[in-house]
Design a protein around this motif. Structure first.
Motif, PDB file in Angstrom:
ATOM      1  N   GLY A  10       1.751   6.805  -6.498  1.00  0.00           N
ATOM      2  CA  GLY A  10       0.519   7.715  -7.003  1.00  0.00           C
ATOM      3  C   GLY A  10       0.904   9.154  -6.652  1.00  0.00           C
ATOM      4  N   ALA A  22       0.761  -1.216  -0.033  1.00  0.00           N
ATOM      5  CA  ALA A  22       0.090   0.067  -0.012  1.00  0.00           C
ATOM      6  C   ALA A  22       0.902   1.323   0.162  1.00  0.00           C
ATOM      7  N   GLY A  46       0.984   3.858  -2.881  1.00  0.00           N
ATOM      8  CA  GLY A  46       0.507   5.278  -2.683  1.00  0.00           C
ATOM      9  C   GLY A  46       1.487   6.277  -2.949  1.00  0.00           C
TER      10      GLY A  46
END
Length: 659
Positions: free
Chosen positions: A34, A27, A31
């Protein structure tokens, strides 16, 4: 990888099939990628005069998402495996070559997000198998010398006594020595109602003790336990390759070179490298690779939830071709719970004496006939040591020695085989018993028949309904094979609704196999249903061999392709229906994957689809295939008119098959 979709020389890259669950580290990685990509796009939009920050931010994002794709591809090539990540890797490298850093970063990020979505969809498909595959404990509490000590399962053997506390998973197969409790056996049978257990009752590894402490005498541990055999079967099911997979194997040899050539032609014809990049992205055949294994996995999981263990995808796909179902009688159409109804002694013997002699021979057998005789014999359970030699005649009976005496217990055919004459009075008793629906079993000592034991069985309560449902499912031929007397066989068949001309009695196990072979030679596709005890040859020969299994009988797990673990026939029509739906789902998946891929390739070649749009389309196609496969678990077992429970309940409307 989460979803095993390897083919010969062609395997999924981590970006296509998932590299595991989305844990905290994953994650954070996605993340962060992104955030960096978002910053790069913002910088590109608002600060066009500052290209260096855009490149740095994009490359930072790409290292987090695209680099694992490229590394996986290189590793596959070094291992001489064709990897579908090759096309994605080439597209990312080409974007970098063009200086399109944000495009390369977008490709890596979208592929990583797709990985997460695929992993979630795949885990939904696996959840029923994961439920049955929950780990048993590696340790148990053993009672030794009055003390309870913690010991590894590898240090525990038959005869040991283990303590199972409330809430514990039972670690072994055994019998309850002391204590009472309710035990949840749903992992083994699919039956959710806990079973009350007390002294003398059997318990099994993988079940869950509810509310009382039990001391259990160990019979089997580890892979030898019922749970261990079930898990071995489940593992085999996931590893076996269904018949539809060779299409993908043949495609693997030429697919990547053809797609590279197509991308080259597009580049030469248009001079637009972005079109070629888009084409390579949408050409990744992940949806096609997952079309079959995802459907097989979902169907196996749906069956496992209902106590139907399926050894491999080929048996699911074969369901759509089944036109003949052949049943064994004893323990299959009937309960196999034989009981002695009459004993006729000869030669000055008594009823108790005939039963005692028969029990000596049958003491080492697990056949239903043996259990019935041992239950009726005086001093049950005390005869095993009396026999010095035993020889089983499958489908005929048993021969044993006790001291100097030879004991034969079985059919008239076995007496003839062993050279024992059948006296006229025994023939008369046989005919009388058979006429009343009772199975005669002869007992002989040396060369003399000393008695006839009459055994009676009962039809399974669900047998009539199951046969009616099979006919509604379009099964053309339903037959019954048995080694029993013809009169008894015809009575059972009439009760079950099987035509008289489809009943074959007095057969040995080898003759049952020959009958199945004859049907197959005549163009029939055969499902043979037996109890897994004497039906091994026929089960193995049939296109689908289905055993009536149980927690007590693990032979079925070793001899058949499918096991109905609830100990009855009720799930047989549902299994065949599940297999047909799985086959239709696989076909729908493959057709959709091919049509979708070629459509997207055409759009990419025409310049309608950008590289980022291609990445989104690629993942969307893959997710549609996975979702269609996962829906099998929701529509596998349905309510039928006159049928049993069903998953959806009365008045529900199951989803339609296919896409």
């Amino acid at each position: 990888m989460a979803l095993e979709c390897d083919t010969h020389g062609w395997s999924c890259s981590p970006s296509c099939c998932g590299s595991g669950g989305l844990d905290a580290r994953e994650a954070v990685r996605i993340g962060a990628a992104g955030v960096l990509l978002g910053a790069a796009l913002a910088a590109e939009h608002f600060a066009l005069s500052l290209p260096i920050p855009v490149a740095v931010l994009s490359l930072g994002s790409l290292v987090l998402t695209g680099l694992p794709i490229i590394v996986g591809t290189v590793q596959g090539l070094l291992q001489r495996q064709r990897n579908v990540g090759e096309l994605a890797s080439i597209a990312i490298v080409a974007a970098l070559y063009l200086g399109e850093f944000t495009v390369a970063a977008e490709l890596g990020f979208i592929m990583a997000l797709g990985e997460v979505a695929e992993e979630y969809a795949h885990r939904r498909s696996r959840r029923d198998i994961e439920a049955i595959a929950a780990d048993t404990p590696r340790y148990a509490f053993v009672v030794r010398d009055g003390e309870t000590v913690r010991a590894a399962l590898s240090e525990i053997g038959p005869g040991d006594r283990v303590l199972v506390r409330p809430g514990d998973v039972v670690p072994v197969d055994g019998t309850v020595a002391t204590g009472t409790s309710a035990v949840d056996e749903s992992h083994l049978t699919g039956e959710s109602i806990p079973v009350e257990k007390g002294p003398g009752d059997a318990v099994y590894a993988g079940t869950i003790n509810h509310d009382g402490a039990l001391q259990v005498t160990v019979l089997r541990v580890g892979d030898r336990s019922a749970y261990g055999k079930i898990m071995q079967m489940v593992r085999e099911a996931e590893e076996r390759r269904p018949p539809s997979r060779p299409l993908v194997d043949r495609l693997a040899v030429v697919y990547t070179p053809v797609m590279l050539a197509a991308a080259g032609v597009v580049l030469l014809a248009t001079g637009d490298l972005q079109r070629s990049i888009s084409l390579l992205i949408v050409a990744c055949p992940c949806a096609l690779l997952l079309a079959t294994p995802s459907a097989v996995l979902a169907a196996i999981g749906a069956g496992a939830r209902r106590g139907v263990l399926i050894r491999g995808g080929e048996y699911l796909e074969a369901c759509s071709k089944i036109d003949t179902v052949v049943f064994d009688k004893t323990g299959t159409l009937t309960l196999g719970d034989l009981h002695v109804t009459k004993v006729v002694p000869f030669c000055g013997r008594t009823v108790e004496g005939v039963l005692r002699v028969a029990a000596v021979a049958e003491a080492g057998s697990e056949h239903p006939v043996a259990r019935a005789i041992l239950d009726a014999a005086p001093e049950p359970g005390s005869h095993a040591a009396d026999a010095t030699e035993m020889h089983l005649h499958p489908g005929g009976g048993i021969e044993a020695r006790s001291g100097e005496a030879r004991i034969v217990v079985g059919s008239a055919r076995l007496l003839a085989l062993t050279g024992i004459p059948l006296p006229e009075e025994a023939r008369a008793v046989r005919d009388t018993l058979a006429a009343s629906g009772v199975t005669p079993v002869f007992v002989a000592v040396d060369e003399e028949v000393v008695g006839v034991i009459g055994l009676q069985d009962r039809l399974r309560p669900e047998s009539v309904e199951v046969i009616e449902r099979l006919r509604r499912e379009g099964i053309e031929t339903i037959a019954m094979l048995t080694g029993d007397h013809e009169v008894v066989a015809r009575r059972v068949a009439a009760e079950a609704g099987i035509p008289e001309d489809a009943v074959y009695a007095g057969l040995l196990p080898g003759q049952k196999q020959e009958y199945v072979e004859t049907l197959q030679t005549g163009g029939r596709t055969v499902c043979f249903v037996g109890d897994g005890t004497n039906d091994g040859p026929a089960l193995a020969r049939a296109d689908i061999g289905v055993s009536i299994g149980s927690r007590e009988d693990t032979v079925a797990l070793e001899t058949s392709h499918v096991v109905l673990m609830r100990g009855g026939l009720a799930e047989l029509p549902d299994f065949l229906r599940l297999g047909k739906r799985a086959a239709r789902t696989i076909t729908a998946n493959v057709l959709f994957a091919l049509a979708f891929s070629f459509s997207m390739i055409a759009l990419a070649a025409l310049g309608i689809l950008s590289p980022a749009g291609g990445a989104i389309a690629h993942q969307a196609g893959t997710l549609i295939v996975l979702a269609n496969s996962a829906s099998l678990a929701g529509r596998a077992f349905v309510d039928l008119p006159g049928g049993r429970f069903g998953r959806h309940g009365p008045g529900s409307c199951p989803a339609a098959d296919g896409l």
